[in-house]
Design an enzyme around this catalytic site. Sequence first.
Site, PDB file in Angstrom:
ATOM      1  CD  GLU A   1      -5.530   2.837  -0.025  1.00 60.18           C
ATOM      2  OE1 GLU A   1      -4.617   2.310  -0.917  1.00 60.18           O
ATOM      3  OE2 GLU A   1      -5.203   2.878   1.152  1.00 60.18           O
TER       4      GLU A   1
ATOM      5  CG  ASP B   1      -5.660   0.403   4.174  1.00 55.84           C
ATOM      6  OD1 ASP B   1      -5.632  -0.441   4.752  1.00 55.84           O
ATOM      7  OD2 ASP B   1      -4.255   1.157   4.128  1.00 55.84           O
TER       8      ASP B   1
ATOM      9  CG  ASP C   1      -2.044   0.975   1.321  1.00 55.24           C
ATOM     10  OD1 ASP C   1      -2.290   1.346  -0.062  1.00 55.24           O
ATOM     11  OD2 ASP C   1      -2.385   1.465   2.135  1.00 55.24           O
TER      12      ASP C   1
ATOM     13  CG  HIS D   1      -4.236  10.423   2.673  1.00 54.97           C
ATOM     14  ND1 HIS D   1      -5.243  10.313   3.498  1.00 54.97           N
ATOM     15  CD2 HIS D   1      -3.095   9.488   3.194  1.00 54.97           C
ATOM     16  CE1 HIS D   1      -4.972   9.388   4.682  1.00 54.97           C
ATOM     17  NE2 HIS D   1      -3.711   8.649   4.227  1.00 54.97           N
TER      18      HIS D   1
ATOM     19  CD  GLU E   1      -6.110   4.963   4.954  1.00 52.90           C
ATOM     20  OE1 GLU E   1      -5.458   5.658   5.432  1.00 52.90           O
ATOM     21  OE2 GLU E   1      -5.472   4.014   4.225  1.00 52.90           O
TER      22      GLU E   1
ATOM     23  CB  THR F   1      -7.358  -4.670   2.339  1.00 51.79           C
ATOM     24  OG1 THR F   1      -6.552  -4.380   3.374  1.00 51.79           O
ATOM     25  CG2 THR F   1      -7.194  -3.755   1.406  1.00 51.79           C
TER      26      THR F   1
ATOM     27  CD  GLU G   1      -7.412  12.792   4.641  1.00 45.10           C
ATOM     28  OE1 GLU G   1      -7.648  11.357   4.105  1.00 45.10           O
ATOM     29  OE2 GLU G   1      -6.818  13.632   3.711  1.00 45.10           O
TER      30      GLU G   1
ATOM     31  CE  LYS H   1      -3.108   2.709   7.577  1.00 45.97           C
ATOM     32  NZ  LYS H   1      -3.877   3.117   6.510  1.00 45.97           N
TER      33      LYS H   1
ATOM     34  NE  ARG I   1      -7.474   6.616   9.808  1.00 46.23           N
ATOM     35  CZ  ARG I   1      -7.033   6.676   8.710  1.00 46.23           C
ATOM     36  NH1 ARG I   1      -5.636   6.230   8.753  1.00 46.23           N
ATOM     37  NH2 ARG I   1      -7.306   6.630   7.500  1.00 46.23           N
TER      38      ARG I   1
ATOM     39  CD  GLN J   1      -2.934   4.582  10.795  1.00 43.71           C
ATOM     40  OE1 GLN J   1      -4.111   4.699  10.663  1.00 43.71           O
ATOM     41  NE2 GLN J   1      -1.909   5.241   9.655  1.00 43.71           N
TER      42      GLN J   1
END
Length: 422
Positions: A206, A238, A131, A138, A204, A262, A369, A258, A242, A245
């Site tokens: 992606e 993904d 990844d 970002h 996420e 996925t 975000e 993570k 948080r 992480q």
Amino acid sequence: MSLLKSFIEVSADSHFPIQNLPFGVFKPSEQSVGRVGVAIGDFVCDLSAISDLALFEGPLLKNTKVFHEDSLNSFMGLGKPAWREARNTLQSLLSSENPTIRDNKTFRERIFHSIFTVIMLLPAKIGDYTDFYASKEHATNVGIMFRGKENALMPNWVHLPVGYHGRSSSVVVSGTNLKRPCGQSKNDADVLPFFTASKTLDFELEMGAFVGTGNDLGQPITVQNAKDHIFGLVLLNDWSARDLQKWEYVPLGPFLGKNFGTTISPWVVTLDALEPFICDAPTQDPKPLEYLQENGKNTYDINLTAALQTKNMTSPHVITTTNLKYMYWTLTQQLAHHTVNGCNMRPGDLLGTGTISGPTPDSFGSMLELSWKGEKTIPLVNGEERKFIQDGDTVVLSGQCKGNGFTVGFGTCSGTILPANK
Ligand SMILES: O=C(O)/C=C/C(=O)CC(=O)CC(=O)O
Ligand SMILES: [Ca+2]
Ligand SMILES: [Mg+2]
């Protein structure tokens, strides 16, 4: 030139017109075995049946057994000329002008399945999953939140596509439910960590690039040749815890925050189908080292959305809209960088682009975000609101390219979060 049309009725807003023909792996029923198909309108066209009927007549795919397999790996490994031969043959066989299948009821019954009743499987056996972290917006946003404004973008970021090796065993196909992960977390004010179910679970937005043909160990793929090694693209979520992480990532990067899941979309859209949507990537300043320099247009104009549906809603509500074209480092630069040290790729390897955030707050590719680490709420259409994902929430990614009179789309990539283990 008039628009190519199929004898299969395809609605104007369908993601799967004859111009697309994405490849996937499906089972017609729970009892049957997986095989390769392409999506067209509301149908899945069974390529193992087309092969059994001896309708692949080109030199590379005549008598092939690759479409009888329950993954695309063997087909991917045949290389671009074979992918093109398959696409050209199928566009011809499915076109409104060609009577071969159109006028043969037995053929049609063997070849077509309703897209609503088949079971979609992972498109490939994914040996390795990497990844990247390739969106400047970002990386800057996350950097500000994790490390402060001064240290947001690390000095290496503008010189190379930063990435980490992910976990292929937990890549799942759209529709698979995932449990909320548990692990270690630590409050800023405390000295010691604690064990918890993640409280700040995120998605996420992606895309994933499937490697078609690989390279030998020690033999890099150049940025100029990289495009020929990429079979196609999928949507990729993904999922990211948080809180886990934030505590674990120093100094080696993402790990348990993570690798619990996925999700990817089942239909792989080929680069040939995306060719009409090729466009310029952002200008790179400073100029990258020579092995990362490329000319011409190297990314694609793909509109992407993420939507959230709570238990109380009947349809997903779009919470962000972005585009692959905002991404700073291109797919070809990612592949060239990944192999420049001699690292070998194999057919079916998956490269995540990294979260695709756009320049404006309504185009951010994660809830971290969108809610600015929980300082703001994200309003939903039914009056509910979210900062992060709650149990029972479903996240649905979608992507499409608008052509002149047709749409090349990716379908959806969806997953529901179940409560954590007790
Ligand atoms: O430590 C950081 O700054 C953040 C790392 C990530 O979030 C890794 C990741 O998944 C990158 C991405 O999707 O862009
Ligand atoms: Ca990511
Ligand atoms: Mg993940």
